[in-house]
Scaffold this active site. Structure first.
Site, PDB file in Angstrom:
ATOM      1  N   GLU A  23       9.982   9.667  10.334  1.00 42.88           N
ATOM      2  CA  GLU A  23       9.150  10.577   9.697  1.00 42.88           C
ATOM      3  C   GLU A  23       8.591  11.408  10.948  1.00 42.88           C
ATOM      4  O   GLU A  23       8.744  11.164  12.152  1.00 42.88           O
ATOM      5  CB  GLU A  23       7.757   9.858   9.441  1.00 42.88           C
ATOM      6  N   LYS A 157      -0.836  -0.933   8.178  1.00 43.09           N
ATOM      7  CA  LYS A 157      -1.837  -0.619   9.278  1.00 43.09           C
ATOM      8  C   LYS A 157      -3.057  -1.588   9.141  1.00 43.09           C
ATOM      9  O   LYS A 157      -3.521  -1.865   8.144  1.00 43.09           O
ATOM     10  CB  LYS A 157      -2.276   0.620   9.007  1.00 43.09           C
TER      11      LYS A 157
END
Length: 302
Positions: A23, A157
């Site tokens: 990414e 996360k």
């Protein structure tokens, strides 16, 4: 949408050589300049050292690109006005001729369209805390439920609701396996405190699961390979818990909501751990990139 593959990536796909998607959000929005470009080049070099081809994904001047040259990487790292693009933003950005860095969902979508099967990232998005009030859930989850790609990550996360995210992945039918562990990693932490049902120990085992996905003819969905950051490189768990609690309080007190929550919390952790959270993040990304290249190699050998 006209997808542009770099010559290196196209040749590797055509020759069935290993390719790893990367990414670009971490380059444009996750790191300060000039460290961001240094890390981008380092990650691509890691993929090459493992015998695979890196395919960093971004959108430049309205053209979605899978595989960037050095000049294009420099644009993503240094150009002002580079947007942050999820998969829902892609048609709008293409039509507007915009340039943007791709998040997990946009990277996974474009990589899969290009024929790239393996993607390395840091941590996934997921279900946000206080979901019953905000209904805030990352677009990553829905996209991965309908995209055939293997994502090597360090869990989700840790600022998110981890058990709710795992439940949501189960509901959506997204396969999750721990790599070398029966515990789900916690992004900055080696262990989020939650188990996983399946453990894979070698790149070849991961590739076998990928082949089984195809052979069963099941609906298109991702395989999540949850690879923990090494304990020696993780953020101190006590520091993590304390600073995250402070960050969540500050977020509520300042009225931060919606898409602003995640960057606010991540920035708070970086500042109040004196950069230790960022170091743990980068350690996780490096490990994931190396593992992804080995999985891509095992996949192409099958």
């Amino acid at each position: 949408m006209v997808l542009v593959l770099s010559e290196e990536v196209r040749e590797a796909i055509d020759a069935r050589r290993p390719v790893v998607a990367l990414e670009s959000t971490i380059i444009a929005h996750g790191l300060p300049r000039p460290r961001n470009l240094q890390v981008a080049l380092e990650l691509e070099d890691m993929v090459r050292r493992e015998g695979a081809v890196p395919a960093t994904v971004a959108l430049l001047d309205g053209r979605p690109r899978v595989g960037l040259d050095k000049e294009q990487l420099e644009r993503v790292a240094n150009e002002d006005g580079i947007r942050k693009l999820g998969h829902r933003d892609l048609p709008l950005a293409v039509a507007a001729g915009a340039s943007g860095a791709t998040t997990v969902s946009a990277t996974a979508q474009l990589a899969a369209l290009a024929g790239v099967r393996v993607f390395a990232t840091g941590g996934l998005g997921g279900v946000h805390r206080e979901w019953t009030v905000t209904q805030d859930e990352s677009a990553d989850l829905g996209l991965l439920a309908r995209t055939r790609i293997t994502v090597v990550c360090a869990g989700v996360k840790s600022i998110l609701d981890v058990p709710a995210t795992l439940q949501r992945l189960e509901t959506l039918g997204v396969a999750v396996a721990g790599y070398g562990t029966d515990r789900f990693p916690g992004f900055y932490l080696s262990d989020s405190g939650h188990p996983v049902d399946w453990t894979l120990d070698t790149p070849e085992q991961v590739a076998d699961v990928m082949r089984a996905q195809d052979g069963l003819g099941v609906p298109e969905s991702a395989l999540i390979v949850a690879h923990p950051v090494p304990e020696a490189d993780q953020l101190d768990p006590g520091l993590h818990a304390r600073v995250l609690a402070d960050a969540l309080r500050a977020c509520a007190e300042q009225g931060v909501t919606g898409q602003a929550v995640t960057p606010f919390l991540l920035d708070y952790l970086v500042r109040h751990t004196e950069g230790a959270s960022l170091s743990a993040n980068l350690a996780a990304v490096r490990g994931n990139v190396r593992l992804a290249a080995r999985i891509a190699t095992a996949w192409t050998r099958g």
